[in-house]
Each structure stands twice: as C-alpha cells, then as structure tokens.
Write an enzyme that holds these catalytic residues in place. Structure first.
Site, short mmCIF file in Angstrom:
data_model
loop_
_atom_site.label_atom_id
_atom_site.label_comp_id
_atom_site.label_asym_id
_atom_site.label_seq_id
_atom_site.Cartn_x
_atom_site.Cartn_y
_atom_site.Cartn_z
N ASP A 117 32.65 -4.36 35.71
CA ASP A 117 32.46 -5.31 36.82
C ASP A 117 30.96 -5.34 37.14
OD1 ASP A 117 33.01 -6.97 38.94
OD2 ASP A 117 34.07 -5.47 40.13
N GLU B 43 26.60 -8.89 36.14
CA GLU B 43 25.77 -10.13 36.05
C GLU B 43 24.30 -9.83 35.78
OE1 GLU B 43 27.94 -9.44 38.50
OE2 GLU B 43 29.56 -10.64 37.66
N ASP C 80 36.15 -13.00 42.42
CA ASP C 80 36.70 -12.76 43.75
C ASP C 80 37.19 -14.05 44.41
OD1 ASP C 80 35.99 -10.23 43.10
OD2 ASP C 80 34.22 -10.15 44.39
C1 LIG Z 1 22.05 -6.27 32.53
O1 LIG Z 1 23.22 -5.94 33.11
C2 LIG Z 1 23.68 -4.69 32.77
C3 LIG Z 1 25.01 -4.62 33.32
O2 LIG Z 1 25.78 -5.46 32.68
C4 LIG Z 1 22.79 -3.66 33.32
O3 LIG Z 1 23.20 -2.39 33.00
C5 LIG Z 1 21.47 -3.86 32.77
O4 LIG Z 1 20.61 -3.18 33.51
C6 LIG Z 1 21.02 -5.27 32.72
N1 LIG Z 1 20.16 -5.39 31.66
C7 LIG Z 1 20.45 -5.05 30.41
C8 LIG Z 1 19.41 -5.44 29.50
O5 LIG Z 1 21.42 -4.49 30.03
#
Ligand SMILES: *[C@@H]1O[C@H](CO)[C@@H](O)[C@H](O)[C@H]1NC(C)=O
Ligand SMILES: *[C@@H]1O[C@H](CO)[C@@H](O)[C@H](O)[C@H]1NC(C)=O
Length: 982
Positions: free
Chosen positions: A555, A558, A635
């Site tokens: 979850d 984003e 949601d």
């Molecule tokens: C993008 O979202 C993820 C979670 O989905 C997060 O862990 C991360 O910091 C963000 N960036 C990358 C590149 O994963």
C-alpha cells in the site's frame, strides 16, 4: 464495537497519525487544495496556453521540421533529425527521431533532445541530477513485442515532403511521415486512423540557459511576475526554474523540459482508457462546457484522500494507454512516460470531412498529451478489433500474471483485525455461519509500532498459531508491507541507511518524510542493491511469524508521503542513477511491487525449491504492473454512487491490460446500510479481485453480522462466485496469454453495435456469454438490460427466456442478481459448497450448455494446481467442450498444446475428478420423452463401446426454457469423451 473493547489496540500510534495527518478525520470529500489543477502545474498550463495560441491563430505553423537529408530507413527503423525552429531567433534545436516498426504491427515514435542526450547542458542549484531526459521507463514497463519488422519498407509512391513506410500484418498499415511541419499519419487499408501533430500542438521544451532576471521580479516561494509579453508567442517563463505549490518549492535543475503531442482519431467518437480515474468508461471532453470536465485527465500517482466521483483528478495509478473506437474499428496509442502527465480530450464534428466514413460517425476525437519530463515516446496500434489493440499493448507490457487460485476467491479485510485471537475468531465465525472465504487480511496495526516485518507482541503474540489455524482450511493471510520505513532504531531502518539504499533528497542526503510510522525513510527500489536487500527481508527466518500461506499487500506506494507536496515525494528528490523523482514518479510504485514479487519468489524457492506464484496487492501501479498481481481502487466510500462508479473503473482496468482489479466491497469510509452492503457483495462477486474492506472508524461488517435476510443473500452471492470459479480461472488464464479483459464491456464484445459503445454498467464475464448487470441503486426492484445481438438469453438462475436485440426488464429484488446467459456457450461450474476454494480442488464439475439460435454451443475450461509454476511444464488441463446441434452431441476436446515433463503426474492427481452433472438450457422440444443419452469415452471407445445414462427432461413453463439434466455421466474432466443426446 469490538474495536473499543480491545484494550491492547495501539491507540498511541493512531493519535500520532491524527496529529500528523490532519486529513484523517472523515471529511465529506477530497481536499482540492491539496492537488494541483492544470493551471497550477507549470508545464500543463504552458502547454495548454501553447495549444490555445496554436488553435486560435489561423496562420499558426508548428515549428518542428524533419530534415529530409537526415532521414534513414534501415531494417524496420527510420531515423532522422527533427529541427525545432525557435521563434524570433535563428536558433535551431536538434531533436533525434526514431520510428520503429515491430513484427507485431505496432509502430513506435520516439523523440529525444540532442543537447541533453549528449549531456551538453548546465544544471542549476548545484544539482547532482542526471542531465539526460529519462529514457528508462521502458526498463520497467516493456517486456516483449519489440522485435523489429523485417517486412516494413519505405513506399515508392512518395509525395514530395513525406516519407511513407508500409508495415504490419499483410502490409495493411502505413505510416505517412510529413516533413514540414513534422507529423505522422497512420493508415490502415488506406484510411487514416491516427494523426500525430495535425493540430500543431507538439512541443518539446528544449534546454536553455537561465537568464537571470532583475531581483524584484521574483520573491522566494512565490510565482514570478512575468514581464509583459512583447512578442506574439511569448512563453510564460514563470515556472521554468522553480515552482511552488502548497508551501513547497520544486527546484528544477534542468529547467523546462516538457514533452507534448496532439493525437487525433478521425471518425472516432469514443476514447477509453488512461486509467485510473472515476467517471464513465467512455472518456469525457476536458475543455469545459455542459457535462464536460474543465481540467485534463491527470496521471500523477497520488494518495487522493476521499477521492470524488466523475473526476479527471489523478488517482493512485497510471496506465497511459488510450483506445479509440468506432463501428467495427478500434485503434490505440500508448504514451510511455513516467512523469506527471495530463491529457486533454476534445471532440470535433467533422461532417464535411470525407475521412469519417462510418455511417453517423461524424466526430473526430483529439487528445493532447502533456508530460513534465522524459522523452516523447508513443506506440501506435491499428487494430482493427479491440482485442488486436489490447493484445498488442499487453504483448509489450506483459500479460497479467496467472494468479494463485485462492486469490480469485473471496478476501476478508478490515483496518484492522486487532489481535491474532480476533483473526481466529473471524475465521471460526465464517465456518459457523457456513460462509466461504479464502483470505483474511491484516492492515498496518499488526506491526510493532508500524515497523514492517515485525508483529506487535501484545496483540499478535502467536502469528504462527494463527496462520496454522487458517491453513487447516487452506486459508491464507495477507499482511501489509508498506515502503516507508520507520525512521527509528530498528534493524530494517538501520540497514537501509547504513547500506545507502534509501531515496535521497535533492542535496543527496537521505530523504525523510512523514507517513504512518511518523518520521520515515523510503527504500529506493531503483537501486539493484536495494532490491536485493528487500528480497532478503521476506525470508521466513527474517520475517518471523510468516509461513507459506502468508502473502503481501503493498500500500502507500505512490509513494504516499503525508507532508510531501500533493501527499507524495518532492519531485527534485534523487534516485539511484541520478534520476529525479519527477522523471520516474509514475513507475515508482511498481518498482516496489516488482521487488516484493522477486522477494516472494525467492522466499519459497529457497525454502523447498517449490516454485509458488506470489500474490501481491498493490495500490499504485503503472503499465506492466499487471505482471505482478492485483490492484484495487483505493479508499472509496460506503455510498450508492461509489458502488455504481466501481463498475466502469474495473472495466477500464480490464481493457487496459490490468484485469485483476476490484473495489473495496462495502466501501472503505463510512458505514453502509445493510441493503448497500448486500448489493455491494452482489457487484463484488463480479470483481476479478473480490475483497471486503473497511476503515478503522467503521462498525464491524463481516458478512455473518448482517442478520437475515442479508446474511443469506450475501452468502448466495459468495456461493455464486465460488461455483463459477472454474469460469473465472479460465478467464484469468485467457488474460494471462492474450491480455483479454476478464470483465468485458459492450464495445469489446459487440464492436459493431454503436448503441453499446457508451454502456458501462453491464458487462460480460470472460468468453462465457455471461451478461451481468448487478443492482447499484437503492430500492431498485427491476433492471433494464441491453441485449446487443439477435440471440436468446436465459436468466442464470431460473432460465427465464429473453430475446435480443433490445432492452429487456429483469426483476431484481434484493435476493436477485440480474445475470443472463447468452445462447451458444458452455459454462463450467463447481457446485458443492465448501469453506474455501482450496477445498474444491478435487470437486466434480457441472457443465451448463446454453443453446441459442444456432443450436450449437462451446466453452473452454482451464485448470491446474492453482499455485505453482508447474503449468509451464505441462501440468494443466485445457479442454474445449463443443456441443453440435446437428448431431445433438457434446464432445470434450483437448486444447493442451504444450505437454511437458509434469503433464502425466498432474493428470494422475486429477484422474478421479468427474463431471457430475450436465444441464442443457434451451433443450430442443424434440427431446421430450427421451430418457437416456449415450456416453462413449475416447480411451474405451474400441473396447467397451458406449454406455447409456439416464436423462431428465423438464418441460418449458411460462416464459422459461425447457431444460434437460444428465446426472453423473461417468466421464472425467480431464479426458476425451462424447455424449450423444439424440
Ligand atoms: C517509490 O515508491 C516506493 C514505494 O513504492 C518507495 O519505497 C521509494 O522510495 C520510491 N522510490 C523508488 C525509486 O522506489
Ligand atoms: C522485475 O524487474 C526486473 C528488473 O527490471 C525484471 O527482470 C523482472 O522480470 C521484473 N519482474 C516482473 C514480475 O516483472
């Protein structure tokens, strides 16, 4: 309320949340001020203004010119340089162009910017960001379909100023590349289907050096005051270098770098896709006017709290894939860009235009695609069938994973089951009330203070005992693991930081933001080392308390950051490789799911070499996420309009290559009335992903609490789902090999029936001719269902007969789900009530033959162990049942095409699984008086010959069809046989 009486519930953390996220108190609807409008998003505003100028000036000419001398065509790929003329200057900006033609018939137009490509630009703010335009979205989204076509060829018949390439199946497609101004027309059978830049809105914002303005023009954190435009096309520079929203300033080390393109669909009245949004399946116009949107559809994955109905606002995920449809023709485009994107849609009457050939289709739909950064990269699909377009798109981005069988059954969730004893109690109550379910879910409260990979020792002292109880009935647990890591002394955070695997801020230091745990860090899944590390966290010896029946829910990916701009990460954050968050935002969420998928694969492989298919639910997604699991619509609210809106949303996911979709049954926020809850289960029984879920502030609403008659009616809806699981699983299998939607809208099933193109409140399930229109309005006792074709339809439950085409009225008191069977299909079912789908593994089948006008019928069944990858080595059953009217006989044919080393063993495990019943709906009157059918088995045919088996005949009564039943014909589901009815 159970919750209040549970002393050990962790109130401290809830208070923390309330303190940090003011929006947690239920509000009536979304806080618009938290999210940008186009006007508040610099690049969107600039490009809309560009469009307005271009469209209002009759002398406007697009300043992009393909330099003819640079054009090369070699082995299916055309290259060249598009020159951008800078207005009122001699400057020319060089933009390398590639047009690739693939074997599949897909074409791809990509445009980059030479200066940035070569790194010949200066970054501002001492930034450590990369200088290039982001060109790696492909790495995450594309997995196939890019074999270059050897058949594509430049056409001899070329007019001056164009280059023509003939390509695609049977050389029926043609790309006409216009040089000045640059544009491309895509034709099929000589007719133009798609036009790029025909309105001249293409725009590639080139790199330029910042010219320092006198100080007083701009104050910190405010919009710059723009100098009076002195030229006709003066550009609005105020958002080129910095941009503020909601008190946060986004610094732009590379300056303005948007890409935009107008795409027209001549003669096409409907466009679908660009999920995820609320509102009708057929997209609305976006430039204002009665019943239209006034903002473009936005794609910028965000945690939109209490999102609103019928809105172009962004939601949690993005699929920048659009289909256009007119009578008997579907075409599509896929805009491969991971940055914030806006899409304006307008329609123009083109009655005078001879191009719009279709009768009555005098409309051209125009889309204006605008992204903040990255390269311009557009794929083109020329159809002509809906499935041709969806198939080509999913060949590129991957087919939906064939899910574990349990995951298409019913899931029971709430925020939160508060203790392990609470979980056990819910589990027992489902059994006590004879209600089937497969999975129970844990939201964030199971953790020790929101530290993922831990259990709250007070409330979940014995997770293994809990999981073992679930396993007794082959039930599963899904636990939430979010990407924010509590910024506290705990091993996961310590390792994340010490190993340098976290996302950094623009200064290159570890980024800290607020989320459920309070101060948090985020794993950077773009870093291969971070992905490797993430993998280790799911091992059974690391994530203690899990066992093989535990799966994962990602979850907030984003990512949701409570104190971030628009509730997400600052765009100038830096990821692995020097990419700005701006560049990758929309793929970001899928990188976490990808890492989790790999982790779960590794977890079970290490344990006992058993290859189990992972199950993951994700909220955020991008093109390609369908390869890794299911999504849900986030949601929603316990309100009737939200129940109705869930249908077009789920249909939209289905035609976008991501069919494993559903909405929270019952509505997340608020307390549904019992009628609403009951109707929601009746709709939910048709969501490919079927889960009840509820907010922490709501009253408990497990189905057994509903009381009579609601409990019984909800149970019936659940039993309907369970009985049709063989059809559902087969539909998933079809999706996993062709990308075909599981729930199918009218235009997909009846592409020639113009009356159905806007219909999105009824749908077909798979290829079974099952047409459903569940009730979504309070007190609605009857439902009008539109039948598109000249065919007989039968009520699923009582065989009441309806004739199409036209609209028919079906009674829909609370206990009824309007569900019809179209003549011509054979539907496989398993009718024995069980506690979970796992317990149905060896249950016998019922086949329902539905006879329509032709007197013939056909249906497919796919079956495997429902959990491993053994099907890839031949461990599956794939049969086609064919009923031929002229001979009154039913045959079971083998469709298995890839027997492998595991085929034999699997068939052995299934050898006693029989067909226990065959029902023939709409049985011919000539069968009256017959009492037997003749059964002959493929293997036994030579030796023992045929057997006679009794048949029951049921006479037609008042509006209902006649029908016949054969009980226990003595045939196996996995073998060949023939039954002669007359
Ligand atoms: C993008 O979202 C993820 C979670 O989905 C997060 O862990 C991360 O910091 C963000 N960036 C990358 C590149 O994963
Ligand atoms: C996850 O990403 C990696 C690296 O890009 C890729 O090799 C792998 O196939 C992806 N997994 C899935 C399920 O798409």
């Amino acid at each position: 309320m159970k919750l209040a009486s549970t002393a050990s519930f962790n109130w401290t953390s809830l208070l923390l949340i309330v303190a940090f996220c003011s929006f947690i108190t239920p509000a009536v609807s979304v806080k618009h001020e938290n999210f940008k409008t186009c006007d508040q998003s610099g690049f969107c505003k600039r490009n809309r203004a560009y469009a307005d100028t271009a469209l209002s000036d009759s002398k406007w000419e697009s300043p992009y010119i393909l330099d003819q001398s640079t054009v090369r065509f070699d082995q299916g790929i055309l290259t060249g340089i598009v020159n951008k003329k800078i207005i009122n200057s001699d400057e020319i900006v060089r933009l390398p162009l590639t047009v690739a033609f693939y074997e599949s018939g897909t074409a791809r137009v990509s445009i980059d910017e030479e200066k940035r490509q070569k790194g010949e630009i200066e970054l501002r703010h001492n930034s450590k960001a990369k200088k290039q335009r982001y060109n790696e979205a492909e790495k995450w989204a594309i997995v196939g379909g890019t074999t270059v076509s050897t058949g594509a060829a430049t056409s001899k018949d070329t007019d001056a100023g164009t280059t023509k390439v003939v390509y695609g199946p049977g050389s029926k497609f043609e790309a006409v590349i216009r040089h000045s101004p640059f544009g491309v027309d895509f034709k099929r059978d000589g007719e133009t289907q798609i036009r790029f830049n025909d309105r001249g809105l293409m725009n590639v914002e080139h790199w330029r050096k910042q010219v320092e303005k006198p100080k007083e023009e701009k104050k910190e954190g405010e919009e710059a005051v723009v100098a009076e435009p002195d030229k006709e096309m003066a550009e609005d520079e105020s958002t080129w270098w910095d941009e503020s929203f909601g008190g946060a300033t986004d610094t732009k080390p590379r300056g303005p770098e948007a890409v935009a393109l107008d795409v027209s669909f001549p003669g096409y009245q409907h466009v679908y896709g660009i999920a995820e949004h609320t509102g009708p399946l057929s997209l609305k116009e976006t430039r204002g006017g009665e019943g239209k949107h006034s903002d473009p559809y936005r794609l910028h994955n965000s945690d939109v709290f209490e999102y609103e109905e019928d809105s172009p606002m962004t939601l949690y995920g993005s699929i920048p894939f659009m289909q256009a449809h007119k009578k008997d023709s579907t075409v599509g485009v896929f805009w491969l860009n991971a940055a914030e994107t806006w899409i304006d849609i307008t329609k123009q009457s083109t009655s005078a235009n001879p191009l719009s050939l279709g009768v009555g289709s005098a409309t051209t739909t125009q889309a204006h695609w605008i992204s903040e950064s990255g390269i311009l990269d557009m794929f083109v699909f020329l159809g002509p069938k809906p499935q041709d377009v969806i198939g080509a798109y999913t060949e590129l981005t991957g087919y939906t994973q064939l899910p574990q069988h349990f995951s298409i059954a019913y899931h029971q969730c709430r925020w939160n089951y508060v203790t392990d004893e609470d979980v056990r109690d819910v589990d027992r109550k489902f059994d006590k009330h004879n209600i089937p379910y497969d999975v129970i879910w844990l939201d964030i409260e199971y953790t020790d203070g929101k530290k993922y990979f831990t259990w709250d020792p007070m409330t979940f002292p014995d997770p293994i005992g809990m999981n073992e109880q679930l396993d007794e009935h082959e039930r599963k647990l899904v636990a939430i693991i979010d990407p924010h890591i509590k910024n506290d002394n705990y091993p996961v955070n310590d390792e994340l930081k010490s190993k340098g695997l976290a996302v950094n801020n623009k200064e290159g230091n570890i980024y800290e933001g607020w989320c459920w745990p309070g101060s948090s860090t985020w794993v950077d899944c773009f870093n291969p080392k971070a992905r490797e590390w993430w993998k280790g966290l799911f091992r059974y010896d690391k994530f203690k308390g899990t066992m093989k029946n535990v799966w994962i829910w990602n979850d907030m990916n984003e990512p949701s950051v409570f104190n971030g701009p628009e509730t997400t990460m600052p765009k100038d954050n830096l990821h692995y490789g020097g990419w700005e968050h701006r560049d990758i935002h929309n793929v970001n969420g899928s990188t976490l799911v990808n890492a989790t998928f790999d982790a779960l694969l590794a977890r079970d492989k290490e344990e006992d070499k058993h290859n189990v298919r992972p199950f993951i639910l994700t909220r955020s997604f991008y093109s390609g996420s369908q390869r890794m699991g299911a999504m849900w619509t986030g949601d929603n609210q316990a309100a009737w309009p939200r129940l109705a809106e869930s249908i077009p949303m789920v249909l939209s996911m289905g035609i976008s290559g991501f069919p494993f979709a559903g909405a929270d049954v019952g509505g997340f926020f608020g307390n549904p009335s019992k009628e609403l809850l009951t109707r929601w289960y009746q709709v939910g029984a048709f969501y490919p992903f079927f889960r009840g879920h509820a907010h922490i502030d709501t009253r408990r609403r497990e189905p057994y609490l509903a009381g009579d008659p609601y409990k019984a009616i909800i149970t019936q809806a659940l039993r309907l789902r369970y009985s049709l699981l063989p059809a559902w699983y087969t539909a998933f299998h079809e999706a996993s090999v062709s990308g075909a939607p599981i729930l199918r809208p009218h235009y997909y099933v009846h592409p020639g029936d113009e009356k159905g193109f806007g219909i999105d409140d009824q749908f077909y399930l798979g290829s079974y001719g099952l047409l459903a229109k569940p009730v979504t309005k309070e007190g609605q006792e009857a439902q009008d269902i539109y039948l598109a074709d000249k065919e007989t339809y039968f009520d699923y439950f009582d065989y009441w007969t309806y004739e199409g085409p036209g609209t028919v009225n079906v009674a829909s008191p609370l206990e009824n789900i309007p569900l019809l069977m179209q003549g011509g299909h054979i539907i496989p079912r398993r009718d024995r009530p069980r506690r979970s789908s796992g317990l149905m593994r060896y249950d016998p089948f019922t086949l329902v033959i539905v006879l329509g006008h032709s007197g013939d019928a056909e249906g497919v069944l796919y079956l495997d162990d429902g959990e491993s990858f053994d099907f890839q080595e031949g461990a599956y059953i794939h049969r086609r049942f064919v009923y031929t009217g002229s001979t009154s006989s039913l045959m079971s044919e083998d469709l298995a095409t890839t027997p492998g080393r595991k085929t034999k063993d699997y068939l052995k495990t299934m050898e006693n699984v029989r067909v226990e019943k065959i029902i023939v709906v709409g049985a011919p009157a000539s069968w009256k008086g017959k009492t037997e059918v003749e059964v002959s088995e493929e293997q036994a045919r030579q030796s023992s010959g045929a057997r006679m088996v009794p048949m029951e005949w049921h006479e037609q009564v008042e509006g209902k069809a006649s029908w016949a039943v054969v009980r226990d014909p003595g045939v196996q589901i996995g073998s060949g046989w023939k039954i002669a009815f007359a």
